[in-house]
Design a protein around this motif. Structure first.
Motif, PDB file in Angstrom:
ATOM      1  N   SER A  52     -36.693 -17.459 -38.662  1.00 18.38           N
ATOM      2  CA  SER A  52     -35.771 -17.995 -39.641  1.00 18.38           C
ATOM      3  C   SER A  52     -34.375 -17.502 -39.330  1.00 18.38           C
ATOM      4  O   SER A  52     -34.164 -16.361 -38.931  1.00 18.38           O
ATOM      5  N   ASN A  53     -33.478 -18.400 -39.520  1.00 20.56           N
ATOM      6  CA  ASN A  53     -32.100 -18.136 -39.161  1.00 20.56           C
ATOM      7  C   ASN A  53     -31.335 -17.795 -40.420  1.00 20.56           C
ATOM      8  O   ASN A  53     -31.085 -18.650 -41.253  1.00 20.56           O
ATOM      9  N   ASN A  54     -30.959 -16.537 -40.569  1.00 15.46           N
ATOM     10  CA  ASN A  54     -30.217 -16.132 -41.756  1.00 15.46           C
ATOM     11  C   ASN A  54     -28.724 -16.024 -41.479  1.00 15.46           C
ATOM     12  O   ASN A  54     -27.968 -15.532 -42.293  1.00 15.46           O
ATOM     13  N   THR A  55     -28.325 -16.421 -40.308  1.00 21.65           N
ATOM     14  CA  THR A  55     -26.901 -16.333 -40.002  1.00 21.65           C
ATOM     15  C   THR A  55     -26.176 -17.551 -40.552  1.00 21.65           C
ATOM     16  O   THR A  55     -26.783 -18.453 -41.115  1.00 21.65           O
ATOM     17  N   ASP A  56     -24.889 -17.573 -40.351  1.00 18.28           N
ATOM     18  CA  ASP A  56     -24.111 -18.716 -40.805  1.00 18.28           C
ATOM     19  C   ASP A  56     -23.986 -19.753 -39.705  1.00 18.28           C
ATOM     20  O   ASP A  56     -23.514 -20.862 -39.937  1.00 18.28           O
ATOM     21  N   ALA A  57     -24.346 -19.369 -38.518  1.00 22.17           N
ATOM     22  CA  ALA A  57     -24.154 -20.300 -37.400  1.00 22.17           C
ATOM     23  C   ALA A  57     -25.491 -20.804 -36.892  1.00 22.17           C
ATOM     24  O   ALA A  57     -26.539 -20.224 -37.176  1.00 22.17           O
ATOM     25  N   GLU A  58     -25.414 -21.836 -36.167  1.00 24.11           N
ATOM     26  CA  GLU A  58     -26.608 -22.412 -35.607  1.00 24.11           C
ATOM     27  C   GLU A  58     -27.102 -21.526 -34.457  1.00 24.11           C
ATOM     28  O   GLU A  58     -26.300 -20.979 -33.696  1.00 24.11           O
ATOM     29  N   VAL A  59     -28.386 -21.378 -34.363  1.00 26.62           N
ATOM     30  CA  VAL A  59     -28.931 -20.640 -33.223  1.00 26.62           C
ATOM     31  C   VAL A  59     -29.505 -21.660 -32.273  1.00 26.62           C
ATOM     32  O   VAL A  59     -30.263 -22.533 -32.678  1.00 26.62           O
TER      33      VAL A  59
END
Lengths: 346, 740
Positions: free
Chosen positions: B554-561
């Motif tokens: 899961s991506n909890n950052t603000d940017a796309e991974v």
């Protein structure tokens, strides 16, 4: 509290299975095969819940009785119960056995359509629907992956598939893609609704009248083909339930044979093939019970017929492809139109 | 199945979508007559409420002469329900055909149906009435009688214009024998005697003559008629009335005698008669409301469609009412099929960031952004090596939980969690001990709770819902097997149970909860990318020797991974890794779930590899608990004993243990063992013995587990396996699991 349909459906399934095993389902049959019946029921129903109702799987579990096996069983004292679990049941494709082998690889598809119709007195159609099925007989080695495409898939209105069909592809591309079960199975059943005009392939001219005064009535039926696209209408059979007042009928058919059962008042006329040059007809008189007034309803006529090599809805299979295996299978397709519940009111 | 779906749609679906089931139901009408009967009954109920649904299929309900009477009548019912202004003419034409049918019950039903159409649709009332009057000349008595009754009801709605019909019917009294019809005619004449002043006394005269031979119901109507006539036209009918009343006085039926006495007192003026006398006319000739002809299926709709109760129109044993709509909207998270709460973690993130120290790869727990509020963290912490580890199995919160309570509990828990982070390991052990003792009491409630969430999840995962229902015994954790039911259950529970675990470097893997999730990459260490994995216990497609590992990224950052992939696997000798397909991109807040397979070669050595994004590389490792290195096998008791006989001596490991109290029940034992290891239960004749069997994934060697209960809490665990290392480790694991 139990869903009634669930019970009814299961009972029908039981009867179907018995018919599959023994040919008929009657009291005598059950008495004769009580052991097998017990075994089958045991497998089908577990603690009140249906378990294995698929005939293919059942047959693997419990072999259907044959003369040879009965003899062997009486000598050795063994039963028909297979000692191995059916192989397919636990795999990803539960409907297909693994390790199927045939020397001739063939796949046959029968497109069968039934017309349900009610035709009224004057010959105009009140309702007409087409119910169709595609029955398949697939004898292919290994794990073939078949795709079947239609020329005009939009015709199919209300479809129900065998579980093997991949529904996603049907929804997106209108192509039937599936790994077939082994042997005979019903691939698809569909419905062509009354909205599309249904061409009625036969017509019936009738003249049935009772006279008030005398105890005689006139009876005349003629059957003729209509919109059959050059195909012959075969296996025509006319049945009609006569009113109670009719005692007997003296009829002369121009073709075929007829029977009137004075007890059940059922008239049936086996016409056979219709020759368009010489239309078959049935003429004669009815004798009525003396003293009773004339029946207030004319009998309805039920019609049965078959037309080979024609799907009346116009459905056509475009092509059949196979993936996943290397050999080249023999493919065959057959169309047939039948009368379902075809009634003519008089 | 179709019926069940229809049921759902009927009760829940918006108007626009119900058309779908109509089609399917109509198709069912082609099957056996019993099925037809049931389906038609349901259609009849539905057609009252949602008429539009079946209108396009009107013609499918046309009646064939070969249908059994029951079905004919039901079809008629449906047709009548469907009738409206636009299609009434076709329907009536159909009805005309039916009237000439040979089946008299059916004809009677048809006439009733015409009557109902006529009442419902004002436009055609006259046409219907004319048709019915024509029927009066029918030769069949039943038909006539039935139409008289219906006409009576129709006339009651607009009596003024139809004195002709009444006259006609009066003439019929001579011929009609059916009592109900005679009574109806008499009632009509009595009611509207002003419209037919000449005929009414005449009819009364005739009836008085034959009074003694009539049926009770007719007699009552004769008395009624007499009374009414007496009031309106006393000159002509006084004597007749008295004659009738006298006859009635000596009737055998006390109902009639009573009625006669009552009417005599009411209408015949005597000295004693009181105030009632004046109102007699008002009493008898009051305006009566017209009866409303209603479908007999109207009252059925309170039963659930498709149920036996609905079919019988009576409550069957075990019938469960449909619950009302819930007052408050259920938690939207129940609609998410996979892990539901990932998106909500951001709010709590800030609070925790202060506390948490970023660890490398296998960092401290409390990453699971669950919103599990009320669940006691059932955790046990252990000191193992230099790293702390805590396992915490958590339950998803109950959806009915009130908001406020949830917040409080959250705070409490957060603080608890904080404590366990910062404190030293020994303290942590004691803290978690206390929490685990708390969880003991909660374990029962927990089992219940676990059942709640899956059943309340409606919608997208219908199939699994059904599976859960079928899965009757309450164990929240499924007995792993290769059957479809339980595997789908496993995946279900994966979504439900969120476990906070840091990677255990040691070989210990006590088991609690259902399928457990382990952390591969913590959110902090992964710079906002968090990865968790669990052993899905399903055969890995493609290679049977691999263990399937489900990975949640899961991506909890603000940017796309972008381009997430596995690279540079550094497997130990013989170990193989089947990487998951590269994930092109993962939007902020999104969660992806992939499956990868690892062949651990039947060893618990960790598999090390790199997890790469477009910017970073993370070194991670997956270490399997020994229980996950096997797959369940099914065998009979005899087979088990045979195999066990082969695996004695060196390959048999035995250990005694004390069962804690909560593990005394069969169910608890089986549960603990199956959670600890991916094994299948083997049937066993003895009560106090439990057997399990599995095969190691890579080499396929058998692992047989026997657990024998002695008196009290003493039990003996025996593991037979060719692989001695696995056997020893497994014994340790199971003992630990059972000792919890």
């Amino acid at each position: 509290e139990v869903p009634p349909l669930f019970v009814i459906e299961f009972l029908h399934r039981v009867v179907d299975t018995f018919q599959d095993y023994f040919g008929v389902c009657s009291e005598v049959m059950i008495k004769d095969n009580v052991v097998v019946v017990y075994e089958v029921l045991e497998e089908m129903l577990d603690n009140g819940f249906p378990l294995a109702t698929e005939s293919n799987i059942l047959k693997e579990l419990i072999k259907p009785p044959t003369i040879l096996r009965t003899v062997v069983n009486t000598i050795t004292g063994s039963t028909n119960v297979g000692d191995q679990l059916p192989t397919g049941q636990l795999s990803v494709v539960p409907w297909r056995r693994t390790g199927v082998k045939y020397t001739n690889n063939e796949a046959y598809f029968d497109v069968i359509e039934e017309i349900d119709a009610i035709i009224d007195k004057s010959g105009s159609t009140i309702t007409a629907e087409i119910q169709g099925v595609i029955d398949a007989c697939v004898k292919l080695t290994g794990m073939p992956d078949l795709t079947l495409s239609f020329m005009n898939p939009r015709l199919l209105d209300d479809v129900s598939f065998h579980p093997c069909v991949r529904f996603k592809r049907w929804e997106s591309e209108r192509i039937l893609s599936f790994i077939p079960p082994d042997g005979n199975f019903r691939l698809l059943s569909y419905h062509v609704s009354a909205q599309n005009l249904v061409a009625i392939p036969v017509y019936v001219k009738h003249n049935i009248s009772f006279r008030d005064s005398s105890s005689l009535g006139r009876f005349e039926i003629t059957v003729g083909p209509k919109q059959t696209m050059g195909k012959t209408v075969e296996g025509v059979m006319v049945t009609s339930q006569m009113p109670k007042g009719v005692l007997n009928m003296t009829l002369t058919p121009s073709q075929g044979t007829h029977i009137f059962d004075p007890v059940t008042k059922l008239l049936s006329w086996d016409v056979g093939k219709i020759n368009p040059q010489k239309l078959p007809s049935l003429k004669g008189s009815m004798s009525l019970q003396a003293g009773t007034s004339k029946p207030d309803e004319n009998p309805t006529i039920n019609l049965q017929f078959k037309i080979q090599q024609l799907a009346i809805s116009g459905l056509k299979v475009n092509r059949l492809d196979m993936y996943g295996e290397k050999y080249k299978p023999f493919k065959g397709i057959k169309y047939m139109t039948k009368a379902g519940k075809f009634q003519v009111r008089t | 199945v179709v019926m069940a779906v229809a049921q759902l749609y009927f009760h829940l679906a918006p108007k626009a979508e119900v058309g779908v089931i109509a089609k399917a139901l109509v198709r069912l009408l082609r099957s056996h007559s019993e099925v037809q009967y049931v389906v038609l009954q349901n259609v009849a109920t539905m057609s009252i409420k949602r008429r539009g649904m079946f209108e396009p299929y009107l013609k499918s309900f046309y009646i064939r002469s070969t249908d059994p009477t029951q079905i004919k009548i039901l079809k008629l019912e449906v047709l009548t329900n469907l009738a409206n202004e636009t299609n009434i003419s076709t329907i009536l034409r159909e009805f005309q055909t039916y009237i000439r049918s040979m089946d008299k019950d059916f004809v009677a039903a048809t006439i009733q149906a015409i009557g109902r159409c006529a009442t419902n649709i004002g436009k055609v009332r006259d046409t219907c009435l004319n048709g019915l009057v024509q029927l009066l000349s029918n030769r069949d008595e039943l038909v006539v009688a039935e139409s008289v009754v219906v006409i009576k009801k129709l006339l009651q709605m607009q009596p003024a214009q139809h004195s002709e019909i009444i006259k006609h019917m009066a003439k019929l009294t001579d011929n009609i024998q059916v009592p109900m019809a005679r009574a109806s005619i008499l009632w009509l004449i009595g009611e509207y005697c002003e419209h037919v002043p000449k005929i009414a006394p005449d009819v009364l005269r005739k009836m008085a003559k034959s009074f003694t031979n009539e049926e009770d119901i007719v007699k009552l109507q004769v008395i009624n008629l007499a009374a009414k006539l007496y009031l309106t036209n006393s000159k002509q009918s006084k004597l007749l009335t008295q004659y009738v009343l006298n006859l009635a006085k000596y009737d055998q039926n006390y109902d009639i005698r009573d009625r006669a006495r009552f009417i005599r007192q009411l209408i015949v003026p005597t000295e004693k008669s009181g105030a009632l006398n004046k109102y007699a006319k008002k009493l008898f000739l009051a305006q009566k409301p017209a009866p409303i002809l209603e479908s007999s299926f109207k009252d059925r709709d309170h039963f659930q469609l498709g149920s036996l109760s609905h079919l019988l129109n009576a409550k069957a044993v075990g019938y469960q009412e449909l619950p009302d709509w819930p007052d408050e909207a259920p938690d939207p998270s129940v609609r998410n099929v996979e892990v539901p709460e990932w998106t909500k973690c951001t709010s709590r993130e800030k609070r925790k960031e202060k506390v948490e120290k970023p660890f490398y790869s296998d960092s401290e727990g409390e990453s699971g952004p669950t919103e599990s509020a009320d669940s006691e963290p059932e955790s046990v912490s252990e000191e193992s090596g230099r790293r702390r580890s805590s396992w915490r199995a958590r339950e998803e919160e109950e959806e009915e939980e009130e908001e406020e309570g949830a917040k409080k509990a959250k705070k409490k828990k957060a603080s608890q969690g904080r404590k366990s982070h910062t404190e030293t390991s020994s303290e942590e052990a004691s803290a978690s001990e206390s929490s685990s003792s708390g969880s003991d009491s909660g374990s029962e409630a927990e089992a219940k709770r676990r059942k709640v969430p899956p059943s309340s999840r409606a919608g997208p995962k219908e199939i699994s819902l059904l599976d859960l229902d079928d899965f009757t015994p309450p164990p929240p954790q499924p007995v792993p097997s290769s059957s479809i039911v339980s595997t789908s259950l496993v995946t279900d529970l994966e979504g439900l149970t969120l476990t906070d675990t840091s990677l255990a470097p040691a070989l210990l893997s006590p088991a609690f909860g259902a399928v457990r999730t382990y952390e591969l990459l913590h959110r902090m260490a992964g710079e906002g990318l968090s990865v968790e994995y669990c052993f899905s216990r399903r055969p890995f497609p493609g290679d049977p020797h691999m263990v399937a590992i489900q990975i949640q990224i899961s991506n909890n950052t603000d940017a796309e991974v972008k381009s997430l992939r596995v690279s540079e696997p550094k497997p130990l000798s013989g170990m193989r890794i089947q990487e998951f397909p590269e994930i092109e991109r993962l939007a902020p807040g999104d969660t992806a779930s992939v499956v990868m397979g690892i062949d651990f070669c039947d060893s618990t050595q960790a598999a090390n590899f790199q997890l790469c994004t477009h910017t970073r590389h993370f070194y991670v490792s997956i270490q399997p608990p020994v229980g996950e290195l096997m797959a369940p096998v099914f065998m009979s008791e005899n087979e088990f004993k045979k195999e066990q006989g082969k695996l004695t001596g060196m390959s048999e490991i035995t250990e005694k243990l004390m069962l804690p109290e909560k593990c005394w029940s069969d169910h608890a034992i089986v549960q603990q063992v199956t959670v600890a290891a991916n094994v299948g239960r083997v049937p066993c004749g003895a009560d106090n013995e439990y057997r399990f069997a599995a095969k190691t994934v890579t080499s396929g060697s058998l692992v047989l587990i026997t657990l024998e209960r002695r008196e009290g809490a003493v039990a003996q665990l025996t593991v037979n396996s060719e692989k001695m290392v696995i056997g020893t480790m497994l014994v340790k694991d199971i003992v630990q699991a059972l000792a919890q």
